[in-house]
Design a protein around this motif. Sequence first.
Motif, short mmCIF file in Angstrom:
data_model
loop_
_atom_site.label_atom_id
_atom_site.label_comp_id
_atom_site.label_asym_id
_atom_site.label_seq_id
_atom_site.Cartn_x
_atom_site.Cartn_y
_atom_site.Cartn_z
N GLU A 268 0.64 -1.30 -0.12
CA GLU A 268 -0.06 0.11 -0.10
C GLU A 268 0.78 1.17 0.08
OE1 GLU A 268 -3.47 0.31 -0.19
OE2 GLU A 268 -3.42 -2.00 -0.38
N TYR A 269 0.46 2.19 -1.02
CA TYR A 269 1.52 3.27 -1.22
C TYR A 269 0.87 4.57 -0.05
CZ TYR A 269 3.82 0.95 -4.42
OH TYR A 269 4.61 0.11 -5.23
N ASP A 270 1.02 4.12 1.45
CA ASP A 270 0.43 4.94 2.16
C ASP A 270 1.47 5.53 2.99
OD1 ASP A 270 1.85 3.05 3.69
OD2 ASP A 270 -0.26 2.18 4.32
N LEU A 271 1.20 5.98 4.30
CA LEU A 271 2.00 6.83 5.16
C LEU A 271 3.55 6.21 5.34
CD1 LEU A 271 2.07 9.44 6.51
CD2 LEU A 271 1.39 8.35 8.68
N LYS A 272 3.55 4.87 5.27
CA LYS A 272 4.76 4.30 5.31
C LYS A 272 5.50 4.74 4.31
CE LYS A 272 3.66 -0.13 6.10
NZ LYS A 272 2.18 -0.50 6.34
N TYR A 273 4.99 4.51 3.11
CA TYR A 273 5.69 5.05 1.90
C TYR A 273 6.17 6.24 1.85
CZ TYR A 273 6.93 5.26 -3.03
OH TYR A 273 7.53 5.38 -4.32
N SER A 274 5.33 7.06 2.32
CA SER A 274 5.83 8.82 2.22
C SER A 274 6.71 9.10 3.11
CB SER A 274 4.32 9.36 2.62
OG SER A 274 3.36 9.07 1.68
N TYR A 275 6.82 8.26 4.53
CA TYR A 275 7.68 8.26 5.56
C TYR A 275 8.99 7.95 4.83
CZ TYR A 275 10.68 6.08 8.89
OH TYR A 275 11.85 5.94 9.43
N TYR A 276 9.07 6.59 4.09
CA TYR A 276 10.34 6.10 3.35
C TYR A 276 10.92 7.19 2.43
CZ TYR A 276 13.79 3.63 1.00
OH TYR A 276 15.20 3.09 0.49
N GLN A 277 9.71 7.65 1.66
CA GLN A 277 10.18 8.61 0.48
C GLN A 277 10.99 9.88 1.19
OE1 GLN A 277 10.24 6.43 -2.10
NE2 GLN A 277 9.72 8.16 -3.08
N LEU A 278 10.53 10.13 2.31
CA LEU A 278 10.94 11.43 3.34
C LEU A 278 12.35 11.10 3.73
CD1 LEU A 278 10.69 14.46 4.37
CD2 LEU A 278 9.47 13.04 6.30
N LEU A 279 12.34 9.99 4.23
CA LEU A 279 13.75 9.53 4.65
C LEU A 279 14.83 9.39 3.85
CD1 LEU A 279 15.27 8.65 7.28
CD2 LEU A 279 14.39 6.29 6.77
N ASP A 280 14.35 8.89 2.55
CA ASP A 280 15.14 8.72 1.46
C ASP A 280 15.89 9.92 0.72
OD1 ASP A 280 16.43 7.13 -0.48
OD2 ASP A 280 15.01 7.73 -2.08
N CYS A 281 14.78 10.94 0.82
CA CYS A 281 15.25 12.47 0.26
C CYS A 281 16.08 12.90 1.31
CB CYS A 281 14.12 13.27 0.10
SG CYS A 281 12.84 12.76 -1.10
N LEU A 282 15.72 12.93 2.53
CA LEU A 282 16.84 13.79 3.72
C LEU A 282 18.11 13.15 3.72
CD1 LEU A 282 14.07 14.05 6.59
CD2 LEU A 282 15.00 15.61 5.02
#
Length: 284
Positions: A268-282
């Motif tokens: 599911e491309y939910d909050l977990k995915y958004s969290y990971y993308q944020l972590l990746d970008c940071l």
Amino acid sequence: SIPYLDRPPSPLEFYREWVSPNKPCIIQNAINHWPALKKWTSAYLREVVGPKVVSVAVTPNGYADAVFQDRFVMPEERQMPFMDFLDIVEKKVTSPNVFYVQKQCSNLTEEFPELVCDVQPDIPWMSEALGKKPDAVNFWLGESAAVTSLHKDHYENLYCVISGEKHFLLHPPSDRPFIPYELYQPATYRVSEDGSFEVVDKKSADKVPWIPLDPLNPNLEQYPEYAQAKPLQCTVKAGEMLYLPSLWFHHVQQSHGCIAVNYWYDMEYDLKYSYYQLLDCLTK
């Protein structure tokens, strides 16, 4: 350590306790009823699949889809009779190269449909928990020298070992800041006329982000951040199932001739995915 469940959970329990918090576990007594556990001997596979031509990944070093000579190198994908592949795995025929049935586009249903009746087309409690069927069901059989380099997938993965053992090294998605990624020119192995391998660039392809680090022997001078990562290691034995959550990094080794089947359910491309993308970008 990775916790063990002594029975398959209910769909609600599995979603609440494992999928939602994105936690791995090893499930026992989940595939005991599969005929494959008793039937999938070399003799049986020869009889059922035998002369059928299948896709086999061939490499000089056992590393398919891995960084080599500053390239992201994919294996030579060789079409060969399954019985010839078994001759190599059983060492009836010697080869300096490493062979692995590992094609991941649902090769169990596409290339080995004769074997599906010995397992299951999906895992019912997982399908109910997620409200969907698996995107792919994959069949794995190879030599002990075949290694899967450290990577992650956007799938909820149920990895079932039929015979032998699989050795997993895992990192949670929260270790992303300590795991190096670099961009690599994609290439493939190709066998020359003299039998040696050459690395051939895929000229028009975009560069591939991949992890250059070997977690079993990390170069901490080159990648000092990795010292802060916290790997988990586990061995999945015959008859056991590993739940490998989406976006967990994993590096895989195996005993010789190990047979496994895994089920990939899209995440599911939910909050977990958004969290990971944020972590990746940071991290970048």
